[in-house]
Design a protein around this motif. Sequence first.
Motif, short mmCIF file in Angstrom:
data_model
loop_
_atom_site.label_atom_id
_atom_site.label_comp_id
_atom_site.label_asym_id
_atom_site.label_seq_id
_atom_site.Cartn_x
_atom_site.Cartn_y
_atom_site.Cartn_z
N ILE A 131 0.85 -1.18 0.00
CA ILE A 131 0.00 0.00 0.00
C ILE A 131 0.88 1.24 0.00
O ILE A 131 1.93 1.27 0.66
N LYS A 132 0.50 2.25 -0.74
CA LYS A 132 1.18 3.54 -0.73
C LYS A 132 0.52 4.42 0.32
O LYS A 132 -0.71 4.54 0.36
N THR A 133 1.31 5.05 1.16
CA THR A 133 0.76 5.85 2.26
C THR A 133 0.44 7.28 1.84
O THR A 133 -0.22 8.00 2.61
N PHE B 173 -3.21 7.75 1.78
CA PHE B 173 -3.91 7.03 2.84
C PHE B 173 -4.41 8.00 3.90
O PHE B 173 -3.69 8.88 4.38
N SER B 174 -5.67 7.86 4.28
CA SER B 174 -6.22 8.66 5.37
C SER B 174 -6.79 7.72 6.42
O SER B 174 -7.46 6.74 6.11
N ASN B 175 -6.52 8.04 7.68
CA ASN B 175 -6.92 7.15 8.78
C ASN B 175 -7.99 7.81 9.64
O ASN B 175 -7.90 8.99 9.98
N ILE C 50 -0.39 1.57 9.58
CA ILE C 50 -0.09 2.24 8.30
C ILE C 50 0.13 3.73 8.54
O ILE C 50 1.04 4.35 7.97
N ASN C 51 -0.70 4.31 9.40
CA ASN C 51 -0.60 5.74 9.69
C ASN C 51 0.71 6.09 10.39
O ASN C 51 1.27 7.17 10.16
N ILE C 52 1.18 5.19 11.26
CA ILE C 52 2.49 5.40 11.89
C ILE C 52 3.56 5.54 10.82
O ILE C 52 4.43 6.41 10.88
N CYS C 53 3.50 4.66 9.83
CA CYS C 53 4.48 4.71 8.75
C CYS C 53 4.37 6.02 7.98
O CYS C 53 5.40 6.66 7.65
N LYS C 54 3.15 6.44 7.68
CA LYS C 54 2.95 7.70 6.95
C LYS C 54 3.53 8.87 7.73
O LYS C 54 4.20 9.75 7.16
N TYR D 241 -7.30 -6.67 3.86
CA TYR D 241 -6.18 -5.86 3.39
C TYR D 241 -6.54 -5.11 2.11
O TYR D 241 -6.15 -3.96 1.92
N THR D 242 -7.31 -5.76 1.25
CA THR D 242 -7.74 -5.11 0.01
C THR D 242 -8.68 -3.94 0.33
O THR D 242 -8.59 -2.88 -0.29
N LYS D 243 -9.56 -4.14 1.28
CA LYS D 243 -10.49 -3.09 1.70
C LYS D 243 -9.73 -1.85 2.18
O LYS D 243 -10.10 -0.70 1.87
N VAL D 244 -8.67 -2.07 2.92
CA VAL D 244 -7.88 -0.96 3.47
C VAL D 244 -7.09 -0.25 2.36
O VAL D 244 -6.79 0.94 2.50
N GLY D 245 -6.77 -0.99 1.29
CA GLY D 245 -6.05 -0.37 0.18
C GLY D 245 -4.82 -1.11 -0.30
O GLY D 245 -4.13 -0.65 -1.22
N PHE D 246 -4.52 -2.28 0.29
CA PHE D 246 -3.38 -3.06 -0.17
C PHE D 246 -3.68 -3.70 -1.52
O PHE D 246 -4.82 -4.06 -1.82
#
Length: 288
Positions: free
Chosen positions: A133-135, A138-140, A243-247, A269-274
């Motif tokens: 996934i690209k961060t 990505f929005s959390n 994922i947000n920690i990484c971003k 994982y697909t739902k989240v964006g992977f």
Amino acid sequence: MVLLEKLSLFNMEHFRKLYNKNEDAYTCNKSFFEIYDEEHFLIKYLIRKQIKLFKVNKEYIGYIWYEYPSQSGLSNIYAIYLKEEYMDMINAKMLSFFKRTTFRYDMIASSRNSNIMKKLNFNVNSKNILMKIKTTNFSNVIKDRIKFRHFKEGQDEELRCEIQNSVFNDKNRIPLTIEDVRREEAEEYYINNFGVFIYNNQGQVVGYGQVIYNKGLYTIVNLGILKEHRRHGYGEVLLRYLINICKQNSINNVYIRVDKDNLKAIALYTKVGFKEYQSFVSWYKYIN
């Protein structure tokens, strides 16, 4: 007949030439010589013990790079290489030098790789998908009343063991110990403050997950929710938090590995964006 020879200062240049020919050699977060060339002479001696060269007559035709076996006898293989023209000479006897060792080798799925491992009498343990996934986009969104606490070294090892041993309870799995966690904290792939516990609104810990830097990739591992707290969305919330920690730390790409048959996890994982990035096969071989 293929013989195994220890790596030494006398055959180092032969190994270097073989290594530079192998496009699949970079299976760790660093190449062998990036690790080796940076160390002083004593550590170099220990690192050389992880290499055995394959030799026919006076010609060096390949090598195996492996880690020292753990207390359980498990040894991860980092790379196996053999010159193309010698592929027909591959057989199980090439590894008979090793005694009472269980080898594990994670390889990119391909017919060529499968052929090599079958000739060495390895068996398929699992088939996995590496997802990415690209961060950047990505929005959390954090649900109300859900709390997180980051792992603290010297304090949370026992709690982590309890959670992981419960989540990943399997008769074929060796239970995680406090000593295992402490050893992990000393590994290069370990990232301090990237392990996270998730709590419910009653203040009960319900799961754990972490991010490591493995083989050059920031990867989410050990993600799991205790059985009695599943189906309440905690897994997705924890995944998004990691994922947000990484971003927040300017990590643009995050990866996660999943068993090919674990359709529920793949759907999450697909739902989240992977998205699927690569397919891997884990091979095992026990040498008696």
